[in-house]
Write an enzyme that holds these catalytic residues in place. Structure first.
Site, short mmCIF file in Angstrom:
data_model
loop_
_atom_site.label_atom_id
_atom_site.label_comp_id
_atom_site.label_asym_id
_atom_site.label_seq_id
_atom_site.Cartn_x
_atom_site.Cartn_y
_atom_site.Cartn_z
N HIS A 56 61.53 70.54 -60.29
CA HIS A 56 61.15 71.85 -60.98
C HIS A 56 61.65 72.08 -62.54
CE1 HIS A 56 58.67 75.39 -61.30
NE2 HIS A 56 59.83 76.19 -61.42
N HIS A 58 60.98 73.85 -66.62
CA HIS A 58 60.32 74.38 -67.60
C HIS A 58 61.34 73.96 -69.02
CE1 HIS A 58 58.21 77.07 -64.89
NE2 HIS A 58 59.16 77.28 -64.53
N ARG A 79 63.27 87.59 -69.82
CA ARG A 79 61.85 87.32 -70.03
C ARG A 79 61.28 87.62 -71.40
NH1 ARG A 79 56.37 88.59 -67.00
NH2 ARG A 79 56.29 90.58 -68.43
N TYR A 118 53.04 75.14 -68.66
CA TYR A 118 52.21 75.99 -68.92
C TYR A 118 52.11 76.55 -70.30
CZ TYR A 118 56.31 79.18 -68.48
OH TYR A 118 57.50 79.66 -68.49
N HIS A 204 50.62 78.83 -61.46
CA HIS A 204 51.79 79.67 -61.94
C HIS A 204 52.46 80.30 -60.77
CE1 HIS A 204 54.54 82.56 -63.46
NE2 HIS A 204 55.10 81.51 -64.30
N ARG A 207 50.86 86.11 -59.20
CA ARG A 207 50.70 87.04 -60.22
C ARG A 207 50.07 86.75 -61.26
NH1 ARG A 207 56.05 86.56 -62.15
NH2 ARG A 207 56.43 84.93 -60.76
N HIS A 229 54.91 78.83 -58.03
CA HIS A 229 56.03 79.60 -58.02
C HIS A 229 55.73 80.57 -56.86
CE1 HIS A 229 56.90 79.16 -62.37
NE2 HIS A 229 58.21 78.47 -61.88
N GLU A 232 59.48 84.81 -55.68
CA GLU A 232 60.80 84.43 -56.65
C GLU A 232 61.51 85.76 -56.69
OE1 GLU A 232 60.96 83.10 -60.42
OE2 GLU A 232 62.79 82.88 -60.75
N HIS A 266 60.96 78.16 -55.21
CA HIS A 266 61.82 79.39 -54.84
C HIS A 266 61.68 79.78 -53.34
CE1 HIS A 266 62.95 79.51 -59.00
NE2 HIS A 266 61.73 79.94 -59.38
N ASP A 317 64.79 74.18 -62.81
CA ASP A 317 63.94 75.27 -63.60
C ASP A 317 64.39 75.83 -64.86
OD1 ASP A 317 62.18 77.32 -63.41
OD2 ASP A 317 63.25 78.62 -61.76
ZN LIG Z 1 59.82 77.98 -62.65
#
Ligand SMILES: [Zn+2]
Length: 439
Positions: A56, A58, A79, A118, A204, A207, A229, A232, A266, A317
């Protein structure tokens, strides 16, 4: 036989062995012989392990390392920084950044990565001339860094979820979205595999993807890896229960998304009924211990999953750390803190979670055995961290800096602790500096 290597110690499928000779041809092990002579073979230092699978990633999050701890350093301030970074990336910047990040992974003994991808489109969500330009940047980055890539192209349609339903995308998130599941599926259908690349899919999260899109997503690449995901943060569970009346795990399972090809990333906040759903569907779980602690997510029930028969894999991650030894140890050490008992996972259990190449579509990798892909990692036993260790317990002592040699599909990518691309620290520094410039 094209090439032969010799290790004083190696972790073979049935345990640690001495004096092991590896003969490699066409990227595969053709002989793995314990108690052999070194004649004519290149000597490897320390103890040799299979190449690690980082299930995993990104890649662009690497540019956030050491930059998110000010202003309270909450999940939400992290974020905000991540979105600001994402808004400045284009295919050229992403190629340079991902190439350096994947080289950092190679230096840490990783031979394959599952990229949960993504960041698809240009600013404002407009597709590039090649709608898969960002994916192509990742493909080229992995090839140049010398590791295999599994591109888990991620469906991302909504800006979040609360009790009233899904929220619209904000300005940055528009880059992540194809508008609807059919448009996403059309773009994914144009991706192709090659010797170094596998294509899989991802949702994703509950959510970002409404339930009515699950059906389309799960039929795009049946049997290929499908990652998502899952739970998490507690807020995801609360919103899902409020809107749908069930947990995210139950929502996904009832929609047929959980299958043997599914990896839930997760799965930190799951209840025992959720665990049973994962068991019954033969889905698996990918833990990301250094990310889960960095983002204050919580501690997932790793031992409960393992006892129930849910296979576990590991991912770095958001790359606050790229060190698979630290990830595997994190899984065990978090269990120790929660249970107040030692020995929750033994050394074999740690090696297993680090080598689940099957979870990202490379079932013929992950073991030092005849016929398997010739991935190996030599870890020094004479560093200040590892001196004096029992080779069988190396995962409890070593760090990424102790990796001396990495071979991926028979090709030497790291030797004497140096990557074929040269100074990876300098590559990272330049790529990260560029990534933060206004676009
Ligand atoms: Zn992730």
């Amino acid at each position: 036989v094209a090439e032969s290597w010799f290790a004083e110690h190696a972790l073979l499928p049935d345990g640690v062995a001495r004096g092991v000779r590896f003969d490699i041809a066409d990227g595969r092990f053709v002989n793995v012989t314990p108690g052999a002579a070194a004649d004519g073979a290149t000597r490897l230092p320390g103890v040799v392990l299979p190449g690690f699978a980082n299930c995993h990633s990104h890649a662009f999050h690497r540019a956030l390392r050491g930059r998110t701890e000010a202003d309270g350093g909450t999940f939400w301030s992290w974020r905000t920084r991540m979105y600001s970074l994402a808004s400045g990336l284009d295919p050229d910047r992403y190629l340079a950044l991902a190439r350096a990040v994947y080289a950092e992974m190679a230096l840490a003994g990783i031979s394959a990565v599952g990229e949960f991808h993504y960041l698809h489109h240009g600013p404002d969500g407009r597709p590039y001339d090649d709608p898969n330009a960002m994916a192509e940047a990742l493909r080229q980055a992995a090839a140049e860094a010398g590791i295999r890539l599994t591109l888990l192209d991620t469906c991302y349609l909504a800006g979040g979820l609360d009790g009233d339903g899904h929220l619209p995308l904000d300005d940055v998130q528009r880059r992540f979205s194809d508008g609807d599941a059919e448009a996403w599926a059309t773009r994914v259908a144009a991706l192709h595999e090659d010797a170094n690349t596998r294509v899989g899919t991802a949702i994703h999260s509950v959510r970002a993807v409404p339930r009515d899109a699950f059906e389309t997503v799960r039929h795009v690449a049946p049997g290929r890896p499908l990652h998502l995901h899952l739970s998490e943060q507690l807020a995801e569970n609360d919103a899902c229960r409020e809107h749908y009346g069930v947990t995210p795990t139950v929502l996904l399972d009832d929609a047929g998304v959980l299958t043997p090809a599914t990896t839930a990333v997760h799965a930190t906040h799951v209840n025992s009924a959720d665990v049973q759903r994962l068991v019954a569907s033969h889905a698996t779980v990918c833990l990301c211990p250094t990310t889960e602690r960095d983002l204050a997510d919580g501690i997932g029930p790793a031992r409960e999953f393992a006892d129930a028969g849910v296979p576990l894999s590991i991912g770095s991650d958001q790359h606050a750390v790229i060190d698979m030894f630290e990830e595997a140890r994190g899984m065990e050490m978090h269990e120790r803190l929660v249970s107040r008992r030692r020995g929750r996972f033994d050394p074999d259990g740690l090696l297993d979670v680090l080598t689940r190449h099957d979870r990202i579509g490379w079932p013929d990798a992950g073991h030092l055995a005849v016929g398997r892909r010739a991935d190996l990692v030599a870890v020094r036993l004479d560093s200040v961290r590892t001196a004096g260790c029992d080779p069988a317990q190396i995962l409890f002592a070593a760090g990424a800096a102790d990796v001396d040699t990495v071979i991926v599909d028979g090709c030497s990518v790291v030797q004497d602790g140096r990557h074929v691309l040269g100074d990876v620290g300098a590559l990272l520094a330049k790529a990260i500096e560029d990534a933060w410039q206004p676009s």
